[in-house]
Design a protein around this motif. Sequence first.
Motif, PDB file in Angstrom:
ATOM      1  N   ARG A   1       0.983  -1.250  -0.015  1.00  0.00           N
ATOM      2  CA  ARG A   1      -0.075  -0.092   0.003  1.00  0.00           C
ATOM      3  C   ARG A   1       1.000   1.142   0.028  1.00  0.00           C
ATOM      4  N   ASP A   2       1.929   1.185   0.885  1.00  0.00           N
ATOM      5  CA  ASP A   2       2.832   2.502   0.921  1.00  0.00           C
ATOM      6  C   ASP A   2       3.430   2.482  -0.478  1.00  0.00           C
ATOM      7  N   HIS A   3       3.862   1.464  -0.978  1.00  0.00           N
ATOM      8  CA  HIS A   3       4.706   1.582  -2.466  1.00  0.00           C
ATOM      9  C   HIS A   3       3.654   2.042  -3.696  1.00  0.00           C
ATOM     10  N   THR A   4       2.452   1.709  -3.531  1.00  0.00           N
ATOM     11  CA  THR A   4       1.590   2.020  -4.503  1.00  0.00           C
ATOM     12  C   THR A   4       1.027   3.320  -4.285  1.00  0.00           C
ATOM     13  N   HIS A   5       1.054   3.954  -3.261  1.00  0.00           N
ATOM     14  CA  HIS A   5       0.598   5.319  -2.894  1.00  0.00           C
ATOM     15  C   HIS A   5       1.754   6.285  -3.220  1.00  0.00           C
ATOM     16  N   THR A   6       3.033   5.849  -3.081  1.00  0.00           N
ATOM     17  CA  THR A   6       4.042   6.794  -3.233  1.00  0.00           C
ATOM     18  C   THR A   6       4.398   6.838  -4.849  1.00  0.00           C
ATOM     19  N   ARG A   7       4.404   5.761  -5.249  1.00  0.00           N
ATOM     20  CA  ARG A   7       5.017   5.613  -6.602  1.00  0.00           C
ATOM     21  C   ARG A   7       4.007   6.168  -7.724  1.00  0.00           C
TER      22      ARG A   7
ATOM     23  N   LEU B   1       3.555  -6.032  -7.745  1.00  0.00           N
ATOM     24  CA  LEU B   1       3.086  -4.489  -7.612  1.00  0.00           C
ATOM     25  C   LEU B   1       4.359  -3.654  -7.453  1.00  0.00           C
ATOM     26  N   HIS B   2       5.233  -4.262  -6.968  1.00  0.00           N
ATOM     27  CA  HIS B   2       6.476  -3.668  -6.997  1.00  0.00           C
ATOM     28  C   HIS B   2       7.583  -3.562  -8.361  1.00  0.00           C
ATOM     29  N   GLY B   3       7.168  -4.543  -9.091  1.00  0.00           N
ATOM     30  CA  GLY B   3       8.009  -4.236 -10.323  1.00  0.00           C
ATOM     31  C   GLY B   3       9.091  -5.068  -9.761  1.00  0.00           C
ATOM     32  N   GLY B   4      10.284  -4.735 -10.621  1.00  0.00           N
ATOM     33  CA  GLY B   4      11.503  -5.203 -10.673  1.00  0.00           C
ATOM     34  C   GLY B   4      12.057  -5.244  -9.253  1.00  0.00           C
ATOM     35  N   MET B   5      11.907  -4.305  -8.416  1.00  0.00           N
ATOM     36  CA  MET B   5      12.609  -4.083  -7.145  1.00  0.00           C
ATOM     37  C   MET B   5      11.964  -5.139  -6.287  1.00  0.00           C
ATOM     38  N   GLY B   6      10.807  -5.537  -6.471  1.00  0.00           N
ATOM     39  CA  GLY B   6      10.409  -6.708  -5.678  1.00  0.00           C
ATOM     40  C   GLY B   6      11.161  -8.093  -5.462  1.00  0.00           C
TER      41      GLY B   6
END
Length: 374
Positions: free
Chosen positions: A256-262, A333-338
């Motif tokens: 949630r934090d990642h998708t809110h800030t990305r 949902l984090h993409g490659g960094m996940g």
Amino acid sequence: MTISTFADPAPAIDQTDDSGDIRDQLRQSLETVLARHYSFEQRRDAHESEARESAAAWSAYAELGLLALSLPEEQGGLPAAFADIAMAAETMGGAMVLEPYIPTMVAARLIAAGATPAQQAAWLPGIVKGRVRAALAHEDDGARPVLAIRHGDGWRLRGRKLTVAGGDSADLLIVSARLDDAIALFLVPAGAVERRAYRCFDWTGAADILLDNVDLPNDARLPCGEDALSAALDEATALACADAVGSIRAANRLTRDHTHTRRQFGRSLDSFQVLQHRLVDMLIDEAFAAAITDTAIAACDGSDATARMRAVSAAKVRVGEAARLVGEQCVQLHGGMGLVQEYQAAHLFARLGLFELSYGDRNHHLERYAALTL
């Protein structure tokens, strides 16, 4: 109870409160300890240390009384419900702790429930104080199952146990062995066996245990047997579910934090409807996993063995499904960094993946549930 060995002590626990309030205070105290010792960078440093874990955190668990929960008061234990231990496991799962809290508590409860007073006095005070770690060794090597035979005035064990969670650092092993047509349990000091220690892919420790004609005194055998072992394995599975719920919560929060800030195309990721649907699915699975785990924990505190086994198997299947969905969505949902080991998402994915494979897979628990229901 307070933590006196740290600069900022955790809140004291008021023993006059009811069990729910005490549990909340204990959770807050544990969260304080984990916030101090288990940032992602501190976890990495602990793993890369010689001990492969945080010695300071383990000491704090003992000082908080987490290693004493539900154990006999005459051995230094504290009155508590199984749900209190599950609360600690869930909170630790969110921080992805490396220390073998669940294996030690499962073994300690087995000793408390099925050992003689002398056996309890020999081991439980050390466990409560954090000086002794214990693990349950039950998974046989199919080619070399552990057998027990009479040897003089004592016992001789031979065989091999595989993937013993916490077995790499255990001081005491509770070993199940075939004795004639029954299952017997033995208290085996870790120094009496040969073990191959290793780290699982989520960085937690385990070991394969080789018992090459290990001789034990007569009083090494626990008076309990297969029923006690079954209860202990169900407790271990239920606590693993609680640990997984903690990791699921952490993965959802991180996502949630990642998708809110990305941002993409000038908008945050969580503003896109298709991703909102996926985030909602993750939260729904978290809620289902938490609820069915609570049911399994409550069943472990009951006296109906069939109800316990059914509830634990149902939880293992459902939490496993949630672990897979949330772990995969977190990474995607984090993409490659996940998938980068330097980022928390990859480690949560690994911990949830190991849970799904541990304590019996989906097919095993579906079959057990069906057999108990028909």
